[in-house]
Design a protein around this motif. Structure first.
Motif, short mmCIF file in Angstrom:
data_model
loop_
_atom_site.label_atom_id
_atom_site.label_comp_id
_atom_site.label_asym_id
_atom_site.label_seq_id
_atom_site.Cartn_x
_atom_site.Cartn_y
_atom_site.Cartn_z
N LYS A 178 22.01 18.61 -8.89
CA LYS A 178 20.80 18.32 -9.67
C LYS A 178 19.64 19.15 -9.12
O LYS A 178 19.15 18.90 -8.03
N GLY A 209 17.14 16.34 -14.49
CA GLY A 209 16.34 15.13 -14.58
C GLY A 209 15.51 14.91 -13.33
O GLY A 209 15.53 15.73 -12.40
N ALA A 212 13.51 9.83 -8.36
CA ALA A 212 13.50 8.38 -8.16
C ALA A 212 13.76 7.65 -9.48
O ALA A 212 13.21 8.02 -10.52
N THR A 220 22.70 10.16 -6.08
CA THR A 220 22.83 9.94 -4.63
C THR A 220 23.24 8.51 -4.29
O THR A 220 23.65 8.24 -3.17
N LEU A 255 14.43 19.17 5.35
CA LEU A 255 13.24 18.43 4.88
C LEU A 255 11.94 19.20 5.15
O LEU A 255 11.95 20.40 5.30
N GLY A 257 8.00 20.21 6.75
CA GLY A 257 7.55 20.77 8.02
C GLY A 257 6.03 20.83 8.09
O GLY A 257 5.33 20.60 7.08
N LEU A 409 10.47 21.98 11.98
CA LEU A 409 11.36 22.87 11.23
C LEU A 409 11.35 24.28 11.83
O LEU A 409 12.34 24.73 12.38
#
Ligand code: NAD
Length: 477
Positions: A178, A209, A212, A220, A255, A257, A409
Motif C-alpha cells: 500500500k 487508500g 488509519a 497491517t 521511521l 528522524g 536515524l
C-alpha cells in the motif's frame, strides 16, 4: 495509467474515490480508489494462494530473472515514471530523473545480484559424545516468510516502495503493498510493469487508500499477513506495532528522524556549507535523512551561518510540501520557532512566485538560530526545509548535543581531522553516520535507525535476512 488496485493479477478501481491533488498548484490531478476491507482481504488471500502455488517453489535464479525484467520494464518507461513522480510529489524533475527512478531500477538490479550471489552457510560437524555419535553436515537454507505487507510513504514513493518489494520478491515472498494515499501513481505504473514481466497472479498485489481506520490499517492488522515492512512516521510505526503484537507479526520499521550535522572548526567550510544546503534542503527537507539540527564549533559559527544563509537565499528551484496539510504543519513550526525565541536568519514564510505555483504548497527554505535545546522546534521532526544552527565548544559537547534526541536515524560529521572523524562517528547514536558527505549510498550497507527512528536494518543482506527465515538442516553422515 490512472491509480488502480492490482489484486490477483487484475486492475480494479473498487471503492470510494478520493481526489489526488497537485502540490505544485493545488489542482486536481485525478482520483484514487480507497480500498475497502474486502479488497484488502482479497489481496491477502491472493498472496496466500500464490505462495502456496508455483511461486513458492521457484529458485532464486528464476526470481532474479523476474527482478531484472522488472528493472528493464521500469527503464523502458522511464519518462512515464518520472512524469508521474513529479506530478504526485511536485519534486524537481532533475531529482526524480537522477534519484527516484534510477534508484528504483537499481533496487531491482541490486537485489537480483545480492540474492543470487548470497552464500549459505554449512557446518561440517563431528558430533560430540553428549549428542549422539558420528558425523553430520549442517547447512542453512532460507525460506520466505510468506505474505508480506509493505507500507510506504510519499516522499520517495517508488524508491522506497521498491526498496522493500525487490528484496521481498528476491527472497520468494508474496506481497500486498500500500503506497501513500498522496502518491499512488508510480506504484500503479510498477504494477503494470510487474504484470508485463509475467509474475504469477497474486505474487504482487497493490491496494490504495489511507492509513488509519482505512486500507493501511486493514492490511497491517490482517491475520493473514506474515510480516510487515513499513517506512513512515514513528507515531504510525507505534500504531502498526500495536496491531502486529496481536499476531506476533515481525516488523521492519524505517521511521522518522531529527538528524544532526556536526561541523568542526577544522572542516572545509565551503564543503560543509554546500553539504548542509544539500542535507537540509534537498526535496525541500522531505527526506528522512535530511538535517534539521546543525551544530557548529564556536570559532566558525558566525562565518558558517552567514555562508549557509547566503547559499540558502540563492535556492530557487525547489519543490513544494506534499499537501496543504503538511505545508500548514511546517508553517506552524516556523511560527512556533519564533514564539520559542528563534532568530529567523532567512526564510520563515511562504514564497511568492507570481505564477501558478502560488496556488501550490510551497514554503521558504528556512534557517533558525538562538533556540534552547529544549525547544520543540529543535526536538520534533518537522520534515520541511528548515534547520536550526547552534554553537558548540568541544567534541564531547558536540556528541552530547547530537545524541540528545529521541531519534537516531542519520548524522553528518564535517572535519578534516581523520582521527576526530573516527573518534566521533561511532559515538553518535544513529544508524548511519556520514563523514564529509551526505546521502552517499551503497545499497549493500545496513540502512536504518536507532531509538525512535526504527527497528531493524534494510539494505543488502539485512533486507534479505528480514524477508526470510533461516532453516537449519542437519544430515547425519
Ligand atoms: P505516515 O506514517 O503518515 O504514512 C506512511 C504510510 O503509512 C502511508 O502509506 C500511510 O497511508 C500509512 N499509514 C498511516 N497510518 C497508518 C496506520 N495507522 N496503519 C497502517 N498504515 C498507516 O508518513 P508520511 O507522512 O507518509 O512520511 C513521512 C514520515 O516518514 C516522516 O516521519 C519521515 O521521517 C518518515 N520516513 C522515514 C524514512 C526512513 O527510511 N527511515 C524514509 C522516508 C520517510
Amino acid at each position: 495509467m490512472k491509480p488502480a488496485h492490482y489484486v490477483n493479477g487484475v486492475f480494479t478501481t473498487t471503492g470510494a474515490a478520493f481526489p489526488l491533488i497537485s502540490p505544485i498548484d493545488g489542482s486536481r490531478l485525478g482520483v484514487v480508489p480507497e480500498a475497502p476491507r474486502d479488497v484488502v482481504d482479497a489481496a491477502v488471500r491472493a498472496a496466500r494462494s500464490a505462495i502456496a502455488g508455483p511461486w513458492g517453489r521457484t529458485s532464486v535464479e528464476e526470481r532474479c530473472v523476474f527482478l531484472r525484467r522488472i528493472a528493464d520494464g521500469i527503464e523502458a518507461r522511464f519518462d512515464a515514471f518520472v512524469d508521474a513522480e513529479v506530478a504526485d510529489t511536485g519534486k524537481p524533475r532533475e531529482l526524480a530523473s537522477t534519484v527516484d527512478i534510477p534508484r528504483a531500477i537499481g533496487n531491482f538490479r541490486a537485489y537480483a545480484d545480492l540474492a543470487y550471489g548470497r552464500p549459505e552457510r554449512a557446518y561440517p560437524t563431528t558430533v560430540p559424545g553428549w549428542s549422539g555419535s558420528g558425523q553430520a553436515l549442517n547447512y542453512t537454507v532460507r525460506r520466505p516468510l510468506g505474505v508480506v505487507a509493505i507500507i510506504s510513504p510519499w516522499n520517495l514513493p517508488l524508491l522506497l516502495l521498491t526498496w522493500k518489494v525487490a528484496p521481498a520478491l528476491a527472497a520468494g515472498n508474496t506481497i500486498v503493498a500500500k503506497p501513500s494515499e498522496e502518491t499512488p501513481s508510480t506504484a500503479t505504473l510498477l504494477a503494470g510493469v510487474i504484470d508485463e514481466a509475467g509474475l504469477p497472479a497474486g505474487v504482487f498485489n497493490l491496494v490504495h487508500g489511507h492509513g488509519a481506520d482505512a486500507a493501511g490499517e486493514h492490511l497491517t492488522s490482517h491475520p493473514g499477513v506474515d510480516a510487515i515492512a513499513f517506512t513512515g512516521a514513528s507515531a504510525t510505526g507505534a500504531a502498526i506495532m500495536r496491531h502486529a503484537a496481536d499476531h506476533v507479526t515481525p516488523v521492519s520499521f524505517e521511521l522518522g528522524g531529527k538528524n544532526p550535522a556536526l561541523v568542526f572548526a577544522d572542516a572545509d567550510l565551503t564543503e560543509a556549507v554546500e553539504g548542509t544546503v544539500r542535507s537540509s534542503f534537498t526535496h525541500s527537507g522531505q527526506i528522512c535523512l535530511c538535517t534539521e539540527r546543525v551544530y557548529v564549533q564556536r570559532p566558525v559559527f558566525e562565518e558558517f551561518v552567514a555562508a549557509l544563509a547566503e547559499r540558502t537565499r540563492a535556492l530557487t528551484d525547489y519543490g513544494p510540501m506534499i499537501s496543504a496539510e503538511h505545508r500548514d504543519k511546517v508553517l506552524s513550526y516556523y511560527r512556533l520557532g519564533v514564539e520559542e525565541g528563534a532568530t529567523v536568519v532567512t526564510g520563515g514564510g511562504v514564497p511568492v512566485f507570481g505564477d501558478e505555483r502560488d496556488g501550490g504548497f510551497f514554503v521558504e527554505p528556512t534557517i533558525l538560530t538562538g533556540l534552547p535545546e529544549s525547544a520543540r522546534t529543535v526536538r520534533e521532526e518537522i520534515f520541511g526545509p528548515v534547520c536550526h544552527v547552534a554553537p558548540f565548544d568541544d567534541e564531547d559537547e558536540a556528541v552530547r548535543l547530537a545524541n540528545d534526541s529521541r531519534y537516531g536515524l542519520a548524522a553528518t560529521v564535517w572535519t578534516t581531522d581523520l582521527s576526530r572523524a573516527h573518534r566521533v562517528a561511532p559515538r553518535v547514536e544513529a544508524g548511519i553516520v556520514w563523514v564529509n558527505c551526505w546521502n552517499l549510498r551503497d545499497l549493500r550497507t545496513p540502512f536504518g535507525g536507532v531509538k525512535a527512528s526504527g527497528i531493524g536494518r534494510e539494505g543488502g543482506e539485512y533486507s534479505l535476512d528480514f524477508f526470510s527465515e533461516p532453516v537449519n538442516v542437519c544430515v547425519k553422515i
